[in-house]
Motif scaffolding. Structure first.
Motif, short mmCIF file in Angstrom:
data_model
loop_
_atom_site.label_atom_id
_atom_site.label_comp_id
_atom_site.label_asym_id
_atom_site.label_seq_id
_atom_site.Cartn_x
_atom_site.Cartn_y
_atom_site.Cartn_z
N GLU A 62 -19.47 29.26 3.26
CA GLU A 62 -20.41 30.55 3.14
C GLU A 62 -20.74 31.02 1.77
O GLU A 62 -22.01 31.47 1.82
N HIS A 63 -19.87 30.85 0.82
CA HIS A 63 -20.49 31.06 -0.48
C HIS A 63 -21.50 30.20 -1.04
O HIS A 63 -22.45 30.62 -1.57
N MET A 64 -21.38 29.06 -0.71
CA MET A 64 -22.51 28.02 -0.93
C MET A 64 -23.67 28.38 -0.26
O MET A 64 -24.98 28.61 -0.81
N ALA A 65 -23.54 28.87 0.85
CA ALA A 65 -24.69 29.44 1.66
C ALA A 65 -25.57 30.60 0.84
O ALA A 65 -26.58 30.83 0.90
N SER A 66 -24.39 31.47 0.42
CA SER A 66 -25.15 32.73 -0.29
C SER A 66 -25.69 32.30 -1.45
O SER A 66 -26.81 33.10 -1.65
N VAL A 67 -25.33 31.32 -2.28
CA VAL A 67 -26.11 31.00 -3.36
C VAL A 67 -27.38 30.31 -3.14
O VAL A 67 -28.59 30.66 -3.61
N THR A 68 -27.60 29.54 -2.14
CA THR A 68 -29.01 28.97 -1.65
C THR A 68 -29.66 29.81 -1.09
O THR A 68 -30.87 29.95 -1.09
N ALA A 69 -28.99 31.19 -0.38
CA ALA A 69 -29.78 32.14 0.09
C ALA A 69 -30.62 32.87 -0.86
O ALA A 69 -31.72 33.44 -0.56
N GLN A 70 -29.93 33.05 -1.89
CA GLN A 70 -30.53 33.72 -3.16
C GLN A 70 -31.97 33.18 -3.70
O GLN A 70 -32.89 33.79 -3.88
N LEU A 71 -31.71 31.73 -3.51
CA LEU A 71 -32.68 30.88 -4.28
C LEU A 71 -33.88 30.93 -3.25
O LEU A 71 -35.26 30.77 -3.65
N LYS A 72 -33.65 30.94 -1.88
CA LYS A 72 -34.53 30.92 -0.70
C LYS A 72 -35.96 32.11 -1.04
O LYS A 72 -37.09 31.89 -0.72
N ILE A 73 -35.41 33.17 -1.90
CA ILE A 73 -36.53 34.49 -1.84
C ILE A 73 -37.75 33.73 -2.70
O ILE A 73 -38.84 34.25 -2.55
N PHE A 74 -37.20 32.81 -3.69
CA PHE A 74 -38.65 32.31 -4.24
C PHE A 74 -39.32 31.10 -3.47
O PHE A 74 -40.64 30.80 -3.92
N ALA A 75 -38.70 30.68 -2.52
CA ALA A 75 -39.30 29.44 -1.72
C ALA A 75 -40.45 30.02 -0.87
O ALA A 75 -41.48 29.33 -1.05
N HIS A 76 -40.23 30.98 -0.29
CA HIS A 76 -41.49 31.61 0.55
C HIS A 76 -41.41 33.20 0.59
O HIS A 76 -40.18 33.72 0.42
N LYS A 77 -42.30 33.93 0.93
CA LYS A 77 -42.27 35.27 0.82
C LYS A 77 -41.70 35.65 2.25
O LYS A 77 -42.18 35.31 3.35
N GLU A 96 -39.31 38.65 -21.36
CA GLU A 96 -38.75 37.65 -20.56
C GLU A 96 -37.81 38.03 -19.39
O GLU A 96 -37.48 37.15 -18.54
N LEU A 97 -37.19 39.10 -19.25
CA LEU A 97 -36.18 39.72 -18.22
C LEU A 97 -36.34 39.09 -16.93
O LEU A 97 -35.48 38.68 -16.36
N PHE A 98 -37.75 39.44 -16.48
CA PHE A 98 -37.98 39.35 -15.09
C PHE A 98 -38.44 37.82 -14.86
O PHE A 98 -38.88 37.84 -13.77
N ASN A 99 -38.29 36.90 -15.80
CA ASN A 99 -38.57 35.60 -15.44
C ASN A 99 -37.38 34.86 -14.55
O ASN A 99 -36.26 35.30 -14.99
N PRO A 100 -37.52 34.08 -13.67
CA PRO A 100 -36.42 33.52 -12.81
C PRO A 100 -35.56 32.61 -13.70
O PRO A 100 -36.31 32.10 -14.54
N PHE A 101 -34.43 32.63 -13.72
CA PHE A 101 -33.58 31.72 -14.60
C PHE A 101 -33.47 32.09 -16.12
O PHE A 101 -33.04 31.50 -16.72
N SER A 123 -35.26 38.79 -11.58
CA SER A 123 -36.44 38.46 -11.11
C SER A 123 -36.58 38.38 -9.50
O SER A 123 -37.52 38.99 -9.07
N ILE A 124 -35.25 38.51 -8.73
CA ILE A 124 -35.22 38.84 -7.36
C ILE A 124 -35.66 40.40 -7.15
O ILE A 124 -36.49 40.74 -6.45
N SER A 125 -34.97 41.20 -8.19
CA SER A 125 -35.21 42.55 -7.98
C SER A 125 -36.86 42.90 -8.43
O SER A 125 -37.33 43.72 -7.48
N TYR A 126 -37.16 42.31 -9.42
CA TYR A 126 -38.64 42.45 -9.43
C TYR A 126 -39.55 42.01 -8.32
O TYR A 126 -40.60 42.66 -7.79
N ARG A 127 -39.18 41.02 -7.49
CA ARG A 127 -39.97 40.43 -6.35
C ARG A 127 -39.71 41.61 -5.35
O ARG A 127 -40.84 42.00 -4.99
#
Ligand code: ADP
Length: 616
Positions: A438-453, A555-560, A575-579
């Motif tokens: 579940e923890h791993m899923a939450s990490v990947t879920a965060q990344l998903k926001i950049f994958a598609h709108k 640079e703050l709002f750049n991903p990573f 970067s997620i907050s910005y999005r």
């Protein structure tokens, strides 16, 4: 002369320069019209100056002439008046009267006349009877004695016969010597007896004038020059004599056999009543004249005009020289100015040329720099992409490695537990594996926001309620880090349109970052303020932490992008907050506080119709 035109275009500036090469430009000659005008001005200037000098000299000469005339009139009158009493004395003499009454010559009277003549210093003294015969004379001893001579034709005789004093200048008919005759009637008891005469020699006077270097003339009523310091002009006439005048002169035998030719004096210019310029024997004179009072004579003074001419010529010459000097100076100055101008122009052209060349070099240099910059930028982009990728990989690897290792351990121990049939512990192991995934899923879920709108789900979101949830989630962090919370919220509910989960995520990110930044700071205070301005709500999260380095602000709002240690942060929060915020139609900004710490400001549009609010 050759001309190089230069045209260089630089951004916004057009420079056009012309310059001469080689020698300085030829000088512009004066226009012929100008030369004519200048020459005319100069000539008239010189002419006026010489005229002025001439008139000054003429005035001086006139004044001198006047002075001389006054002097000579005085001496002439003096010379005549000195002897004027003599005929009267003779007329009153008893011996003379006696002799005339007797009608014959008297040796006594002759001697008396001789003595008196010597004493007085005149030329001769003589006495005539009423017929004009000379009875006694001071020159009775001389061969040219007047005794026995008849002078009844002389005007001075007739004048005396008419009871007047006679005055007459004439050439002696006996002696041939000129002289001035003065006569007086001799009377006794009212009876007319004869005429007493004195003859005065005026030659010494003329000699004085001549020796003084002066030209002095005296003319009679007929214009005959009878006294003259110039002997060659003597007995000439100023104007042609009329026949009647000649007749009268002949009758009185005034000038003997003198032909009375016209004098060489010719009037050239009449300057005034008694002032004129005359020419004689090729020379010019200023003639000043004046009538002699008591006589019908005119006294004249002639002064040569040669000095005047010389003076005005000198002035003209000096003037011409000065004018030429001035002209030469003017031309020299003009030439110098033109040279300077030409040199300056050439210098300016050279300067423009140099500037243009420098500009060209600078343009070339700028192009080179631009190229280098572009290359460097491209490299930078490439390397920052790689760095971001590396950073992200490190984060993901760290985040996922631990759970994978844990899962491997749990799987191994699960197999052992299965062999041992320890079902209870096996169940716990599976539960742990489930938590890990579940923890791993939450990490990947965060990344998903950049994958598609993510599709936008709009709902009414109350800011205050959403903030309460975020604070509840982060409450353990507050107490763990010992951070004080300050809230400033409006009394009225502030509603926006969006997703409460997403807004909560933004708030959690900002709160967590603030608490992280204050870990090593004192005091630790996080202030959250919500205000409504117009059609927008502003959420400010302010901490008293380390603040943000100046170079990181962009640079703050750049991903990573993260400054946290590996494992502590993925650099995805902002970067997620910005999005999320931009998806909701709002803005998010970061800045440092004036005193300490940083603050993040989120502005979001209110749900339609919402506005204003009071603090809670
Ligand atoms: P992470 O928190 O994982 O590093 P974020 O995107 O949330 O990622 O933050 C990016 C970086 O922004 C942080 O590493 C930190 O350097 C900086 N940052 C964010 N918030 C603050 C804050 N309140 N004070 C100081 N620095 C901050």
């Amino acid at each position: 002369m050759s001309v190089d035109p230069v045209r260089i275009v630089v951004p916004g500036i057009l420079l056009t320069g012309k310059w001469t090469t080689g020698k300085v430009k030829d000088f512009k000659p004066l226009a012929p019209g100008w030369i004519l005008v200048v020459a005319l001005l100069l000539i008239s200037g010189v002419w006026l100056a010489s005229r002025w000098a001439r008139s000054v000299e003429l005035d001086a000469l006139t004044a001198t002439g006047e002075e001389r005339l006054t002097l000579y009139a005085g001496t002439l009158r003096g010379a005549l008046d000195r002897y004027a009493y003599l005929p009267y004395v003779l007329a009153r003499n008893a011996q003379v009267q006696q002799m005339l009454m007797q009608g014959s010559s008297s040796p006594q009277v002759n001697r008396y006349l001789e003595e008196l003549n010597r004493e007085a210093g005149c030329e001769s003294l003589y006495v005539m009877n009423i017929l004009g015969d000379t009875l006694a004379s001071s020159n009775w001893r001389e061969s040219s004695s007047f005794i026995g001579r008849n002078y009844a034709f002389r005007p001075y005789f007739t004048e005396a016969m008419q009871g007047r004093q006679g005055r007459f200048f004439a050439i002696g008919v006996t002696t041939g010597q000129p002289g001035f005759f003065m006569s007086h009637p001799v009377r006794r008891d009212g009876r007319f007896l004869g005429v007493a005469v004195v003859k005065v020699d005026l030659d010494p006077l003329q000699d004085d004038w001549r020796e003084g270097g002066e030209t002095v003339l005296v003319s009679d009523a007929n214009g005959v020059l009878f006294l003259s310091s110039r002997s060659d002009w003597k007995y000439t006439t100023l104007a042609p004599l009329s026949a009647e005048q000649r007749q009268r002169i002949r009758a009185g035998r005034q000038y003997g056999n003198q032909p009375l030719r016209l004098s060489p004096l010719q009037t050239i210019e009449v300057l005034g009543e008694n002032l004129r310029i005359v020419r004689a024997d090729g020379e010019r004179y200023l003639l000043v004249s004046r009538p002699l009072p008591g006589f019908d004579w005119t006294l004249m003074h002639l002064a040569s005009l040669a000095p005047v001419r010389e003076r005005s010529q000198a002035v003209a010459t000096i003037g011409t020289v000065l004018v030429l000097l001035l002209f030469a100076c003017g031309m020299y100055m003009r030439e110098r100015r033109q040279k300077q101008l030409s040199r300056r122009k050439a210098g300016e052209a050279e300067a423009i040329k140099a500037i243009n060349l420098r500009l060209q070099e600078e343009i070339e240099e700028r192009r080179r720099t631009e190229r280098a910059l572009r290359d460097a930028q491209a490299e930078l982009v490439q390397s920052s992409k790689l760095a971001a990728l590396g950073q992200m990989s490190a984060g993901i690897v760290h985040e996922l490695n631990q759970p994978i290792a844990a899962m491997r351990t749990y799987a191994a121990s699960g197999r052992l537990l299965l062999d041992r049939h320890e079902e209870e512990q096996l169940r716990e192991t599976f539960a742990a594996i489930t938590r890990i995934t579940e923890h791993m899923a939450s990490v990947t879920a965060q990344l998903k926001i950049f994958a598609h709108k993510a599709p936008l789900q709009r709902e009414r979101v109350a800011i205050q309620a959403c903030l309460d949830e975020a604070l509840a989630l982060t409450a353990p962090l507050f107490s763990e880090a010992g951070v004080e919370l300050v809230r400033e919220l409006p009394d009225q509910e502030v509603i926006i349109s969006g997703g409460s989960g997403r807004l909560r995520q933004v708030l959690v990110n900002l709160i967590r970052n603030g608490i992280d930044a204050m870990r090593d700071s004192e005091p630790k205070a996080l202030r959250i303020r919500v205000t409504v301005e117009g059609q927008e709500v502003e959420i400010e999260v302010r901490d008293s932490g380390t603040g943000i380095a100046e170079q990181d602000l962009d640079e703050l709002f750049n991903p990573f992008f993260t400054t946290k240690e590996v494992g502590k942060g993925l650099g995805l929060g902002l970067s997620i907050s910005y999005r999320i915020v931009t998806d909701l139609g709002g803005t998010i900004r970061a800045m440092n506080n004036p005193d300490r710490g940083a603050r993040f400001i989120v502005r979001l549009p209110l749900l339609n119709g919402q506005s204003g609010g009071e603090k809670r």
